[in-house]
Design a protein around this motif. Structure first.
Motif, mmCIF file in Angstrom:
data_model
loop_
_atom_site.group_PDB
_atom_site.id
_atom_site.type_symbol
_atom_site.label_atom_id
_atom_site.label_comp_id
_atom_site.label_asym_id
_atom_site.label_seq_id
_atom_site.Cartn_x
_atom_site.Cartn_y
_atom_site.Cartn_z
ATOM 1 N N THR A 285 0.880 -1.152 -0.012
ATOM 2 C CA THR A 285 0.074 0.144 0.056
ATOM 3 C C THR A 285 0.841 1.161 -0.217
ATOM 4 O O THR A 285 0.566 2.270 -0.849
ATOM 5 C CB THR A 285 -0.904 0.013 1.298
ATOM 6 N N THR A 286 1.946 1.363 0.764
ATOM 7 C CA THR A 286 2.838 2.372 0.805
ATOM 8 C C THR A 286 3.678 2.394 -0.531
ATOM 9 O O THR A 286 3.685 3.673 -1.048
ATOM 10 C CB THR A 286 3.961 2.130 1.989
ATOM 11 N N GLU A 287 3.990 1.415 -0.996
ATOM 12 C CA GLU A 287 4.510 1.504 -2.271
ATOM 13 C C GLU A 287 3.917 1.997 -3.483
ATOM 14 O O GLU A 287 4.016 2.745 -4.366
ATOM 15 C CB GLU A 287 5.110 0.394 -2.941
ATOM 16 N N ASN A 288 2.365 1.584 -3.483
ATOM 17 C CA ASN A 288 1.331 2.119 -4.185
ATOM 18 C C ASN A 288 1.198 3.489 -4.160
ATOM 19 O O ASN A 288 1.117 4.136 -5.185
ATOM 20 C CB ASN A 288 0.321 1.427 -4.256
ATOM 21 N N ALA A 289 1.154 4.043 -3.217
ATOM 22 C CA ALA A 289 1.013 5.484 -2.738
ATOM 23 C C ALA A 289 2.335 6.414 -3.310
ATOM 24 O O ALA A 289 1.813 7.402 -3.962
ATOM 25 C CB ALA A 289 0.672 5.864 -1.310
ATOM 26 N N GLN A 290 3.365 5.755 -3.276
ATOM 27 C CA GLN A 290 4.431 6.468 -3.640
ATOM 28 C C GLN A 290 4.581 6.314 -5.354
ATOM 29 O O GLN A 290 4.890 7.416 -5.985
ATOM 30 C CB GLN A 290 5.733 5.870 -3.216
ATOM 31 N N MET A 291 4.205 5.316 -5.693
ATOM 32 C CA MET A 291 4.284 5.376 -7.405
ATOM 33 C C MET A 291 3.101 6.171 -7.845
ATOM 34 O O MET A 291 3.283 6.716 -8.917
ATOM 35 C CB MET A 291 3.975 3.659 -7.727
ATOM 36 N N ALA A 292 2.057 6.410 -7.186
ATOM 37 C CA ALA A 292 0.882 7.119 -7.518
ATOM 38 C C ALA A 292 1.417 8.608 -7.593
ATOM 39 O O ALA A 292 1.154 9.343 -8.655
ATOM 40 C CB ALA A 292 -0.297 6.980 -6.729
ATOM 41 N N ALA A 293 2.213 9.110 -6.657
ATOM 42 C CA ALA A 293 2.701 10.435 -6.495
ATOM 43 C C ALA A 293 3.713 10.549 -7.519
ATOM 44 O O ALA A 293 3.748 11.703 -8.246
ATOM 45 C CB ALA A 293 3.174 10.636 -5.150
ATOM 46 N N GLU A 294 4.543 9.617 -7.984
ATOM 47 C CA GLU A 294 5.632 9.985 -8.804
ATOM 48 C C GLU A 294 4.998 9.775 -10.243
ATOM 49 O O GLU A 294 5.288 10.624 -10.965
ATOM 50 C CB GLU A 294 6.429 8.556 -8.728
ATOM 51 N N LEU A 295 3.700 9.198 -10.617
ATOM 52 C CA LEU A 295 3.217 8.970 -11.691
ATOM 53 C C LEU A 295 2.436 10.341 -11.796
ATOM 54 O O LEU A 295 2.496 11.092 -13.040
ATOM 55 C CB LEU A 295 2.031 7.955 -11.895
ATOM 56 N N SER A 296 2.019 10.996 -10.957
ATOM 57 C CA SER A 296 1.133 12.518 -10.888
ATOM 58 C C SER A 296 2.473 13.265 -11.416
ATOM 59 O O SER A 296 2.172 14.257 -12.300
ATOM 60 C CB SER A 296 0.665 12.786 -9.747
ATOM 61 N N ALA A 297 3.569 13.184 -10.778
ATOM 62 C CA ALA A 297 4.576 14.248 -11.070
ATOM 63 C C ALA A 297 5.219 14.057 -12.614
ATOM 64 O O ALA A 297 5.309 14.985 -13.284
ATOM 65 C CB ALA A 297 5.873 14.104 -10.085
ATOM 66 N N MET A 298 5.423 12.765 -12.914
ATOM 67 C CA MET A 298 5.594 12.638 -14.443
ATOM 68 C C MET A 298 4.596 13.030 -15.468
ATOM 69 O O MET A 298 4.881 13.699 -16.443
ATOM 70 C CB MET A 298 5.838 11.161 -14.613
ATOM 71 N N LYS A 299 3.126 13.218 -15.139
ATOM 72 C CA LYS A 299 2.291 13.492 -16.044
ATOM 73 C C LYS A 299 2.070 15.074 -16.107
ATOM 74 O O LYS A 299 2.144 15.669 -17.182
ATOM 75 C CB LYS A 299 0.892 13.075 -15.601
ATOM 76 N N GLU A 300 2.559 15.745 -14.883
ATOM 77 C CA GLU A 300 2.904 17.460 -15.068
ATOM 78 C C GLU A 300 3.887 17.440 -15.868
ATOM 79 O O GLU A 300 3.945 18.235 -16.796
ATOM 80 C CB GLU A 300 2.932 17.643 -13.570
ATOM 81 N N ARG A 301 5.078 16.643 -15.605
ATOM 82 C CA ARG A 301 6.287 17.046 -16.505
ATOM 83 C C ARG A 301 6.018 17.049 -18.004
ATOM 84 O O ARG A 301 6.560 17.606 -18.886
ATOM 85 C CB ARG A 301 7.661 16.343 -16.174
ATOM 86 N N LEU A 302 5.291 15.731 -18.435
ATOM 87 C CA LEU A 302 5.060 15.428 -20.046
ATOM 88 C C LEU A 302 4.025 16.510 -20.194
ATOM 89 O O LEU A 302 4.220 16.949 -21.475
ATOM 90 C CB LEU A 302 4.421 14.066 -19.846
ATOM 91 N N ALA A 303 3.229 16.988 -19.510
ATOM 92 C CA ALA A 303 2.222 17.969 -20.106
ATOM 93 C C ALA A 303 3.035 19.356 -20.317
ATOM 94 O O ALA A 303 2.762 19.784 -21.370
ATOM 95 C CB ALA A 303 1.015 18.134 -19.012
ATOM 96 N N THR A 304 3.917 19.556 -19.356
ATOM 97 C CA THR A 304 4.803 20.636 -19.624
ATOM 98 C C THR A 304 5.728 20.557 -20.947
ATOM 99 O O THR A 304 5.921 21.540 -21.868
ATOM 100 C CB THR A 304 5.904 21.199 -18.474
#
Length: 101
Positions: free
Chosen positions: A61-80
């Motif tokens: 569950t902890t790893e899943n939350a970390q990966m979700a946060a990382e994915l969100s950051a990657m999506k923001e970078r990709l949008a930029t």
């Protein structure tokens, strides 16, 4: 004429066999896909939950939350990056100048 008289002995046997086969297939599918098996009174039979399983679930569950946060950051970078790649050169130069000041 009753129901049992209508279907006869072989019909009753076929109903019993098909019910047993259905129960076996349902149980097999539950085991195959990881669903818990329950006893007659709803108690868990398989999988047995112990401290090791609880700790593993907590870590996953902890790893899943970390990966979700990382994915969100990657999506923001990709949008930029997509915005930079599709915008005109003058607008990009203007934004760079604005960031310098």
């Amino acid at each position: 004429m009753g129901f049992f008289e209508l279907i006869g002995g072989p019909g009753i046997v076929m109903i019993a066999i098909s019910g047993t086969i259905g129960w076996v297939v349902t149980t097999w599918l539950k085991v195959r896909h990881g669903y818990p098996l329950e006893g007659s009174f709803g108690q868990a039979l398989k999988p047995v939950i112990n401290n090791e399983h609880v700790e593993r679930i907590r870590l996953l569950t902890t790893e899943n939350a970390q990966m979700a946060a990382e994915l969100s950051a990657m999506k923001e970078r990709l949008a930029t990056l997509e915005r930079i790649a599709t915008d005109s050169g003058s607008r990009l130069a203007h934004e760079i100048d604005r960031l310098k000041h």
